[in-house]
Structure formats: C-alpha cells, structure tokens
Scaffold this motif. Structure first.
Motif, PDB file in Angstrom:
ATOM      1  N   ALA A 150       0.832  -1.206   0.000  1.00  0.00           N
ATOM      2  CA  ALA A 150       0.000   0.000   0.000  1.00  0.00           C
ATOM      3  C   ALA A 150       0.863   1.251   0.000  1.00  0.00           C
ATOM      4  O   ALA A 150       0.502   2.274  -0.595  1.00  0.00           O
ATOM      5  CB  ALA A 150      -0.930  -0.001   1.208  1.00  0.00           C
ATOM      6  N   TYR A 151       2.014   1.180   0.665  1.00  0.00           N
ATOM      7  CA  TYR A 151       2.936   2.308   0.681  1.00  0.00           C
ATOM      8  C   TYR A 151       3.653   2.415  -0.662  1.00  0.00           C
ATOM      9  O   TYR A 151       3.945   3.520  -1.144  1.00  0.00           O
ATOM     10  CB  TYR A 151       3.963   2.146   1.803  1.00  0.00           C
ATOM     11  CG  TYR A 151       3.412   2.374   3.195  1.00  0.00           C
ATOM     12  CD1 TYR A 151       2.245   1.752   3.637  1.00  0.00           C
ATOM     13  CD2 TYR A 151       4.065   3.214   4.090  1.00  0.00           C
ATOM     14  CE1 TYR A 151       1.740   1.954   4.904  1.00  0.00           C
ATOM     15  CE2 TYR A 151       3.567   3.425   5.378  1.00  0.00           C
ATOM     16  CZ  TYR A 151       2.407   2.789   5.775  1.00  0.00           C
ATOM     17  OH  TYR A 151       1.913   2.994   7.048  1.00  0.00           O
ATOM     18  N   PHE A 152       3.955   1.256  -1.269  1.00  0.00           N
ATOM     19  CA  PHE A 152       4.634   1.246  -2.563  1.00  0.00           C
ATOM     20  C   PHE A 152       3.831   2.013  -3.605  1.00  0.00           C
ATOM     21  O   PHE A 152       4.342   2.916  -4.265  1.00  0.00           O
ATOM     22  CB  PHE A 152       4.850  -0.195  -3.028  1.00  0.00           C
ATOM     23  CG  PHE A 152       5.293  -0.314  -4.466  1.00  0.00           C
ATOM     24  CD1 PHE A 152       6.615  -0.137  -4.816  1.00  0.00           C
ATOM     25  CD2 PHE A 152       4.371  -0.594  -5.478  1.00  0.00           C
ATOM     26  CE1 PHE A 152       7.023  -0.234  -6.142  1.00  0.00           C
ATOM     27  CE2 PHE A 152       4.770  -0.703  -6.803  1.00  0.00           C
ATOM     28  CZ  PHE A 152       6.099  -0.517  -7.127  1.00  0.00           C
ATOM     29  N   ALA A 166      -8.588  -1.417   3.075  1.00  0.00           N
ATOM     30  CA  ALA A 166      -7.786  -0.490   2.263  1.00  0.00           C
ATOM     31  C   ALA A 166      -7.878  -0.792   0.774  1.00  0.00           C
ATOM     32  O   ALA A 166      -7.571   0.069  -0.052  1.00  0.00           O
ATOM     33  CB  ALA A 166      -6.323  -0.530   2.709  1.00  0.00           C
ATOM     34  N   ASN A 167      -8.286  -2.008   0.423  1.00  0.00           N
ATOM     35  CA  ASN A 167      -8.356  -2.382  -0.990  1.00  0.00           C
ATOM     36  C   ASN A 167      -9.656  -1.926  -1.640  1.00  0.00           C
ATOM     37  O   ASN A 167     -10.494  -2.721  -2.058  1.00  0.00           O
ATOM     38  CB  ASN A 167      -8.192  -3.895  -1.151  1.00  0.00           C
ATOM     39  CG  ASN A 167      -6.749  -4.322  -1.059  1.00  0.00           C
ATOM     40  OD1 ASN A 167      -5.837  -3.506  -1.210  1.00  0.00           O
ATOM     41  ND2 ASN A 167      -6.512  -5.588  -0.801  1.00  0.00           N
ATOM     42  N   SER A 168      -9.811  -0.627  -1.690  1.00  0.00           N
ATOM     43  CA  SER A 168     -10.897  -0.032  -2.456  1.00  0.00           C
ATOM     44  C   SER A 168     -10.282   1.040  -3.344  1.00  0.00           C
ATOM     45  O   SER A 168      -9.233   1.606  -3.012  1.00  0.00           O
ATOM     46  CB  SER A 168     -11.953   0.591  -1.533  1.00  0.00           C
ATOM     47  OG  SER A 168     -11.450   1.755  -0.907  1.00  0.00           O
ATOM     48  N   ARG A 169     -10.902   1.299  -4.482  1.00  0.00           N
ATOM     49  CA  ARG A 169     -10.353   2.293  -5.394  1.00  0.00           C
ATOM     50  C   ARG A 169     -10.286   3.668  -4.735  1.00  0.00           C
ATOM     51  O   ARG A 169      -9.314   4.410  -4.906  1.00  0.00           O
ATOM     52  CB  ARG A 169     -11.188   2.364  -6.672  1.00  0.00           C
ATOM     53  CG  ARG A 169     -10.583   3.308  -7.709  1.00  0.00           C
ATOM     54  CD  ARG A 169     -11.178   3.107  -9.081  1.00  0.00           C
ATOM     55  NE  ARG A 169     -12.582   3.442  -9.128  1.00  0.00           N
ATOM     56  CZ  ARG A 169     -13.553   2.580  -9.447  1.00  0.00           C
ATOM     57  NH1 ARG A 169     -13.261   1.314  -9.702  1.00  0.00           N
ATOM     58  NH2 ARG A 169     -14.812   2.967  -9.484  1.00  0.00           N
ATOM     59  N   GLU A 170     -11.292   4.011  -3.930  1.00  0.00           N
ATOM     60  CA  GLU A 170     -11.314   5.316  -3.272  1.00  0.00           C
ATOM     61  C   GLU A 170     -10.134   5.472  -2.314  1.00  0.00           C
ATOM     62  O   GLU A 170      -9.457   6.502  -2.325  1.00  0.00           O
ATOM     63  CB  GLU A 170     -12.631   5.486  -2.509  1.00  0.00           C
ATOM     64  CG  GLU A 170     -12.744   6.838  -1.801  1.00  0.00           C
ATOM     65  CD  GLU A 170     -14.037   6.973  -1.012  1.00  0.00           C
ATOM     66  OE1 GLU A 170     -14.300   8.067  -0.500  1.00  0.00           O
ATOM     67  OE2 GLU A 170     -14.788   5.976  -0.909  1.00  0.00           O
ATOM     68  N   LYS A 171      -9.879   4.443  -1.502  1.00  0.00           N
ATOM     69  CA  LYS A 171      -8.769   4.549  -0.546  1.00  0.00           C
ATOM     70  C   LYS A 171      -7.416   4.514  -1.250  1.00  0.00           C
ATOM     71  O   LYS A 171      -6.475   5.185  -0.815  1.00  0.00           O
ATOM     72  CB  LYS A 171      -8.878   3.446   0.508  1.00  0.00           C
ATOM     73  CG  LYS A 171     -10.015   3.682   1.494  1.00  0.00           C
ATOM     74  CD  LYS A 171      -9.922   2.776   2.703  1.00  0.00           C
ATOM     75  CE  LYS A 171     -10.980   3.158   3.743  1.00  0.00           C
ATOM     76  NZ  LYS A 171     -10.889   2.345   4.977  1.00  0.00           N
TER      77      LYS A 171
END
Length: 361
Positions: free
Chosen positions: A294-296, A339-344
């Motif tokens: 997620a940081y990558f 966290a695995n949503s396009r918005e997030k």
C-alpha cells in the motif's frame, strides 16, 4: 448467426492434443537428453516437502492412481512440462538425482509401506527399481499447431485455484503461452524488476516474496496503478490479472519505450533520495519493517504525479515530507482493513502527492 455448438466446434479445432503413456524411466531419459525441459520460471523445484516426495514414490510402487501431466510441444519438437512438476521432479530425483544436481532422495514418512523409509533408489531390490522406472503416467501433449490463445488459457486454468504457484509466477508462465508478444512483456517486467535503483528501493522485500516473483509483481502493480486505476475493483489479484491480459491481448495500448523511460526516471530519483526507506512505515525519522504494498503504490505514483517539480527537491526535505505523510492520521485512515478499495487507493496516492507539492518542498 453462429450457434453454440458451432462456436464450440470451432474452438475445439484450434487446439490439438494427443495423450500418451510415458514411463518414468522414459521421462527421466527425455530430461537427461534435453528433449524435455522444465522452465525454472514455471515453478521452483521442490516446494514439496521430503515427505510429500517420498509418498509419491510409495504411491507409484503401490500402483495407486497418479494424476496426468501436461506438456507443450515447442517449435523444435522438444516437450515443455507445464503441469505436474512436483510429481515428475520427485521421481527424477529418486531415480537419478545427478541430472537435477541434487542429493539422492532418501524416503521417509511412508506410512502404507514403512519398510520403504530410509531407502534410496539404489537400496531397492532390482524388481522394485524396474517397476518404478516402467510405471507410466498419462501425459497430455499440447501440439505445436495449437492456437496460442488456447495454450494460454489452458495453462492459466491448470494453475489457478489451489495452486502452489504464486500469482505472478502464473502470470509470467501464461504470458509465455502467447508466444512472442507474451515473452516480450514478460521480459519487460524482468528488465524493470532488475533495474538497480528499483532493487535498492526493494531491499526490505522479504526473501519469500522474492522467491515468488514479488518484485516483478510490484512492477506490474506500478503500471496497473499508473495506467488502469479506474479498473480497480477491490481484488488486487484479479485487477493485475486483467491488466496484464489486456496488455498481452492488445486491448490496451502499452508503449514499451515510454513506459520504461517513465519507470527508470522515477526510480532513479527514489533510489537516490529514499533508497530502502521508500516504501516502508516510519517511526519518527526511522524507516521500520518490511515493504508494504500500500505504501509502494502510494509513494511511487504520488511521486510520479509530482514530476518534474520534485526532481530538483532537497533530498532531506523530500524524505521528511514522505515520512511525515505516511505517519499522518490522514494517510493511515486509508490503509489497514478495508484499504483495498479504489477510493482509498486514490486517497493514499493523493495524500503523498499533496505532501510533496509546493509549498511543502
């Protein structure tokens, strides 16, 4: 209008197969003579434990049913094993470990015939050695005249759902099934993954992730976020599968030269300025822990969106902006569970982009 049965008949005509029974002795000889190849990019040898390898030998000696294997006939007639590696390589190691540059397999964990435990191939009576070598396995040969698209689909379907292959390994292998255009994209991912500044940023990536082509998957993830963020639907694996397939099948444009320039330009900068601390969590000014995907995607794409302004930034100031941003409550609210949503995903990227925009830098 084409009927359902006509459509199926047409597809059947695009794949040519034959089924043969090959003995394990024949298979071992084919491999030794380079008439059967096992591509190391397909599967690493022996993810099976020693006990699993031993029990396949026990099963063959007991004449228990063994699942069929699949091979593809290459242009030169050489066979390429695409499904059944663990079984075949286990038997080859037991019969003749030298051809795999391995130590002889000594059986253990055999529970149906415990007398086999502790034995190598050389320890078995001649009758059992010959029984093993003469035992056959049903082998489906996909002929070289078959449609490359159907070869691609066949490998993908053989290796999804309960597979021991990692997702990126499956993608790499299915790409090869499409021929030249698939190999070109596969080699492009490898080239990007091997780029030294990129590898510098990936130093915190675990060895187990590397073993399963995690660095190549991050390259694919970079281009998917860069070019296909709107298609992200919550499943990273499906999204990456769909994006790579769209590139391979020409459903989306992919300019290799400009994409490579964009990639190397970004990682020249991040490798020099952030190094191994590019995609990890921070505690104060100190990078901590393993690489976080997620940081990558947030740091890589957020920084790319800041080009060319950030390229002349003071390195210490840029580092501070990134470490402050990933420790902020705002950024953290877009990571973790859900966290695995396009918005997030978009919000993570935007948080980094704003953090390195003027007047912060």
């Amino acid at each position: 209008m084409v009927t359902i049965d006509q459509a199926i008949d047409k597809k059947i005509g695009e794949v040519r197969t034959e089924t043969v029974d090959l003995s394990y002795g024949e298979i071992t000889n084919l491999y030794a003579n380079k008439e059967l190849v096992i591509q190391p990019d397909y599967q690493r040898l022996f993810r099976w434990t020693g006990e699993q390898r031993s029990r396949i030998i026990e099963s063959i000696l007991l004449e228990l049913p063994i699942p069929q294997i699949f091979v593809i006939e290459n242009e030169d007639g050489v066979l390429e094993l695409i499904d059944g590696l663990q079984r075949i390589s286990s038997v080859m190691q037991f019969i003749d470990a030298t051809i795999l540059n391995l130590e002889p397999l000594r059986l253990f964990g055999c529970d149906l015939v415990p007398e086999l435990n502790g034995k190598t191939f050389a320890d078995l009576p001649l009758q059992l050695r010959l029984r093993l070598k003469r035992s056959s396995v049903r082998t489906v040969v996909i002929k070289r005249q078959s449609s490359s698209m159907l070869r691609y689909e066949m490998f993908k379907r053989l290796n999804t759902g309960g597979s021991i292959l990692a997702p990126q390994e499956i993608r790499n292998c299915t790409a090869r099934m499409l021929g030249e255009k698939g190999v070109r994209f596969y080699e492009f991912l490898q080239r990007c993954a091997a780029y030294p500044p990129f590898q510098t940023c990936l130093e915190p990536l675990s060895q187990s992730d590397r073993d399963q082509k995690g660095d190549e998957e991050l390259v694919l993830r970079f281009f998917a976020v860069k070019n296909a963020l709107a298609e992200f639907g919550g499943s990273v694996r499906d999204w990456l599968d769909d994006y790579m397939e769209a590139v391979l099948l020409g459903k989306t444009n992919f300019d290799f030269d400009s994409e490579y320039t964009s990639f190397t330009r970004l990682f020249d900068f991040l490798g020099r300025v952030m190094g191994p601390g590019a995609f990890v969590r921070y505690r104060g000014n100190q990078p901590v822990g393993a690489l976080a995907p997620a940081y990558f995607e947030a740091v890589a794409i957020g920084t790319l969106r800041g080009f060319p302004n950030v390229e002349s930034a003071d390195p210490a100031k840029f580092q501070r902006c990134i470490s402050d941003a990933v420790q902020s409550d705002t950024f953290r609210s877009f990571t973790g569970p859900g966290a695995n949503s396009r918005e997030k995903l978009e919000n993570r990227i935007s948080t980094i982009h704003r953090a390195i925009a003027p007047p912060h830098l």
